[in-house]
Design a protein around this motif. Structure first.
Motif, PDB file in Angstrom:
ATOM      1  N   PRO A  84       0.721  -1.120  -0.191  1.00  0.00           N
ATOM      2  CA  PRO A  84       0.057  -0.051  -0.115  1.00  0.00           C
ATOM      3  C   PRO A  84       0.746   1.152   0.000  1.00  0.00           C
ATOM      4  O   PRO A  84       1.883   1.372   0.893  1.00  0.00           O
ATOM      5  N   ASN A  85       0.366   2.307  -0.665  1.00  0.00           N
ATOM      6  CA  ASN A  85       1.129   3.192  -0.834  1.00  0.00           C
ATOM      7  C   ASN A  85       0.238   4.890  -0.490  1.00  0.00           C
ATOM      8  O   ASN A  85       0.868   5.980  -0.937  1.00  0.00           O
ATOM      9  N   THR A  86      -1.086   4.778  -0.078  1.00  0.00           N
ATOM     10  CA  THR A  86      -1.729   5.852   0.156  1.00  0.00           C
ATOM     11  C   THR A  86      -1.833   6.627   1.393  1.00  0.00           C
ATOM     12  O   THR A  86      -2.092   7.871   1.501  1.00  0.00           O
ATOM     13  N   ASN A  87      -1.943   5.876   2.459  1.00  0.00           N
ATOM     14  CA  ASN A  87      -2.260   6.600   3.807  1.00  0.00           C
ATOM     15  C   ASN A  87      -1.380   5.617   4.880  1.00  0.00           C
ATOM     16  O   ASN A  87      -1.268   4.686   4.666  1.00  0.00           O
ATOM     17  N   VAL A  88      -0.975   6.343   6.045  1.00  0.00           N
ATOM     18  CA  VAL A  88      -0.527   5.711   7.091  1.00  0.00           C
ATOM     19  C   VAL A  88      -1.074   6.438   8.327  1.00  0.00           C
ATOM     20  O   VAL A  88      -0.957   7.606   8.634  1.00  0.00           O
ATOM     21  N   LEU A  89      -1.687   5.508   9.073  1.00  0.00           N
ATOM     22  CA  LEU A  89      -2.314   6.070  10.367  1.00  0.00           C
ATOM     23  C   LEU A  89      -2.369   4.984  11.666  1.00  0.00           C
ATOM     24  O   LEU A  89      -1.722   3.895  11.313  1.00  0.00           O
ATOM     25  N   ALA A  90      -2.901   5.332  12.640  1.00  0.00           N
ATOM     26  CA  ALA A  90      -2.968   4.555  13.872  1.00  0.00           C
ATOM     27  C   ALA A  90      -4.124   4.089  14.172  1.00  0.00           C
ATOM     28  O   ALA A  90      -5.010   5.141  14.269  1.00  0.00           O
ATOM     29  N   GLN A  91      -4.392   2.847  14.527  1.00  0.00           N
ATOM     30  CA  GLN A  91      -5.839   2.625  15.136  1.00  0.00           C
ATOM     31  C   GLN A  91      -5.683   1.202  15.751  1.00  0.00           C
ATOM     32  O   GLN A  91      -4.873   0.466  15.469  1.00  0.00           O
TER      33      GLN A  91
END
Length: 451
Positions: A84-91
Motif C-alpha cells: 500500500p502507498n496511500t495513507n498511514v495511520l494508527a488505530q
C-alpha cells in the motif's frame, strides 16, 4: 517520474537530525508520510500512473525537543501485491499502511523494520480503503470500500471497534464500479460518494493484455454516463437504509469534514474537481480543485453547493477532535499554477494544475484564506494538525508538514503555529534526503501505538 515526483532508490536510517528553531517538547511520537515509489519496469512503463506503485513510508522520530531519527522503508506485506502507498495511520494500537481499490492494509512496526499484512480476522480479505473515518471519542473506525474489478457491483461498508475487531459489515449495491476514494461521517450518519469516475473496460483490457497506454495502470476514467450522487445511511446501517441524493457533477477525492445540522441536513466540506481523468490520465490534473460546502437535505431533494474558496488546494485536514462535529478551520496544501513550477517536464506531464505549493489555512465561516509560503523553490503537501496538550480552541496546536526544497533537493519537517500560519516556523527538522511528493501522512503520538 521526474523532479520530486520521481522515486528514491534506497532505504536509509539517520540519527540525531539537525533542527533550526525549537521543537515543542510536547511532540513525542512520529511523523509519517507515505507515497508511491516506482522502481520496477512494470511500474515505470507506458501505463504508469502516479497512484499505482509500490509504497514507501518515511518517518521522523521526535522526543523531548529532539529529532532522534529519520528512516524510510519500502512497504512489504506478506504477499507481493501487499504494498500500500496511500495513507498511514494508527488505530487499535497498530500502525497501518493503507490503499484503496482492493489492497489489504500492512501493519508497520514503530521502527519500520517489521511489516506484515493485516486483514482484521478476514474482514479485509477483499481489501480496504485509504480513508477510513475514526470516531475521536470511541476509536471506532468506519470505512466504505470499493474493488477495482469488472463486475464489482457493490461497495462494502465495514465497521471496526477501537481494538480493530470487525463489528459490522454491509454490502451496498452500486453499479458501474465507481472510484470511491473517500467518505464522510457525522456523529450519526455515513455519507457514500458515487461520482462519475468509473472503471474503464477498455483501459482494464489493455492492462490485462500487457499493452497499456498512458495512465492505464489505474484504469479509472471520467464517465459522462455515470450519475453524480451521494448516499446517506445511519452509522452501522444497511443497504435497506441507504438514501440517495443527486450531487453536483464533479469528482471529490477528499472530504474535509461533515456534521449533522440542527435541521436534520448534513453539512460537508469537500475538495471538488470539475473533472478528473478525462483529459489527463496519469494524475488528477484536468483542472484546479476548489473547496466547496455541500448540504445534503434531511429527507429529499438534491445536494446544494456553495464554493467556500476557489484557491487551488488539496489534502484537507482538520483538528481531528472536531471530526463529525461542526468545524471552522481547515488546513491544506496549496496546488496549481500559482505554486512553484518545478520544471518544464513536470508542468507538461501533469497538465500544469497539480504542482505542490504553500501551506493554506481556510476559515470556512468567513472564507478567509491564509498562506505560509516557505520561500523560493520550497513547497509542501498535506499538513497534519497536532493539538497542544490541554487546548480548548479548535486551532490551538501545531501544523506539521514535509517541505521540499528544490534549491538543495532535500526535504525538511516543518512545524508551524496552527493558529498563525503566517508566522515564521516554530522549528525545521533538516532531513538527510528529499521525500518524494506522495499522498498522506499523520502525526502518531507515542501513546497511540505504545511506543
Amino acid at each position: 517520474m521526474s523532479g520530486n515526483f520521481g522515486p528514491v532508490t534506497d532505504e536509509v536510517s539517520v540519527d540525531d537530525l539537525p533542527v533550526t528553531g525549537t521543537l515543542p517538547p510536547e511532540l513525542n511520537g512520529r511523523y509519517l508520510r507515505i507515497g508511491p515509489n516506482p522502481t520496477s519496469p512494470d511500474e515505470t512503463g507506458p501505463g504508469h500512473h502516479w497512484f499505482v506503485c509500490r509504497g514507501m513510508v518515511h518517518s521522523v522520530r521526535l522526543r523531548e525537543g529532539r529529532a532522534e531519527w529519520y528512516r524510510n522503508r519500502f512497504v512489504r506485506g506478506d504477499a507481493p501485491e501487499d504494498v500500500p502507498n496511500t495513507n498511514v495511520l494508527a488505530q487499535g494500537g497498530r500502525l497501518l499502511a493503507l490503499v484503496g481499490g482492493g489492497g489489504a492494509p500492512v501493519c508497520v512496526a514503530p521502527d519500520l523494520d517489521r511489516m506484515s499484512t493485516w486483514d482484521a480476522d478476514g474482514a479485509l480479505r477483499t481489501g480496504f480503503t485509504a480513508h477510513p473515518k475514526i470516531d475521536p471519542v470511541t476509536g471506532e473506525m468506519h470505512s466504505v470500500n470499493y474493488l477495482i474489478k469488472p463486475g464489482a457491483e457493490s461497495l462494502r461498508y465495514l465497521v471496526l471497534d477501537a481494538a480493530g475487531k470487525p463489528t459490522h459489515a454491509a454490502e451496498l449495491p452500486v453499479p458501474g464500479v465507481p472510484m470511491v476514494h473517500d467518505m464522510a461521517m457525522t456523529a450519526t450518519r455515513v455519507v457514500v460518494l458515487d461520482l462519475p469516475v468509473t472503471l474503464s473496460v477498455d483501459a482494464a483490457s489493455r492492462l490485462a493484455a500487457g499493452v497499456p497506454e498512458s495512465g492505464d495502470a489505474l484504469p479509472m476514467r471520467w464517465n459522462e454516463e455515470h450519475p453524480s450522487r451521494v448516499g446517506v445511511l445511519p452509522r452501522g446501517g444497511t443497504a435497506e437504509q441507504l438514501s440517495w441524493f443527486d450531487a453536483p457533477r464533479c469528482y471529490v477525492f477528499h472530504v474535509l469534514n461533515a456534521y449533522d445540522a440542527p435541521d436534520g441536513s448534513i453539512v460537508m466540506d469537500v475538495v471538488r474537481y470539475d473533472t478528473v481523468f478525462r483529459d489527463v490520465f496519469r494524475g488528477p490534473a484536468d483542472g484546479l480543485p476548489a473547496l466547496a460546502r455541500w448540504t445534503v437535505p434531511a429527507d429529499r431533494g438534491a445536494v446544494s453547493e456553495q464554493i467556500i474558496s476557489d484557491y487551488g488546494l488539496e489534502w484537507p485536514r482538520i483538528n481531528e477532535a472536531w471530526s463529525g462535529r461542526a468545524h471552522r478551520y481547515g488546513w491544506f496544501g496549496g496546488t496549481g499554477p500559482h505554486s512553484l513550477r518545478l520544471s518544464d517536464d513536470v508542468d507538461r506531464d501533469l497538465g500544469g494544475s497539480f504542482e505542490p505549493g504553500p501551506l493554506v489555512k481556510v476559515d470556512t465561516t468567513t472564507g478567509e484564506v491564509l498562506t505560509h509560503h516557505f520561500g523560493t523553490g520550497r513547497v509542501t503537501q498535506e499538513p497534519a494538525f497536532v493539538a497542544r496538550p490541554g487546548a480548548e480552541a479548535e486551532d490551538d496546536g501545531w501544523i506539521l508538514s514535509v517541505v521540499y526544497d528544490g534549491n538543495t533537493d532535500r526535504s525538511e519537517l516543518v512545524v508551524l503555529d496552527a493558529a498563525d500560519v503566517t508566522a515564521p516556523p516554530v522549528a525545521r527538522v533538516h532531513l538527510p534526503r528529499r521525500v518524494p511528493f506522495g499522498f498522506h501522512g499523520n502525526w502518531i503520538a507515542d501513546d497511540e501505538i505504545g511506543a
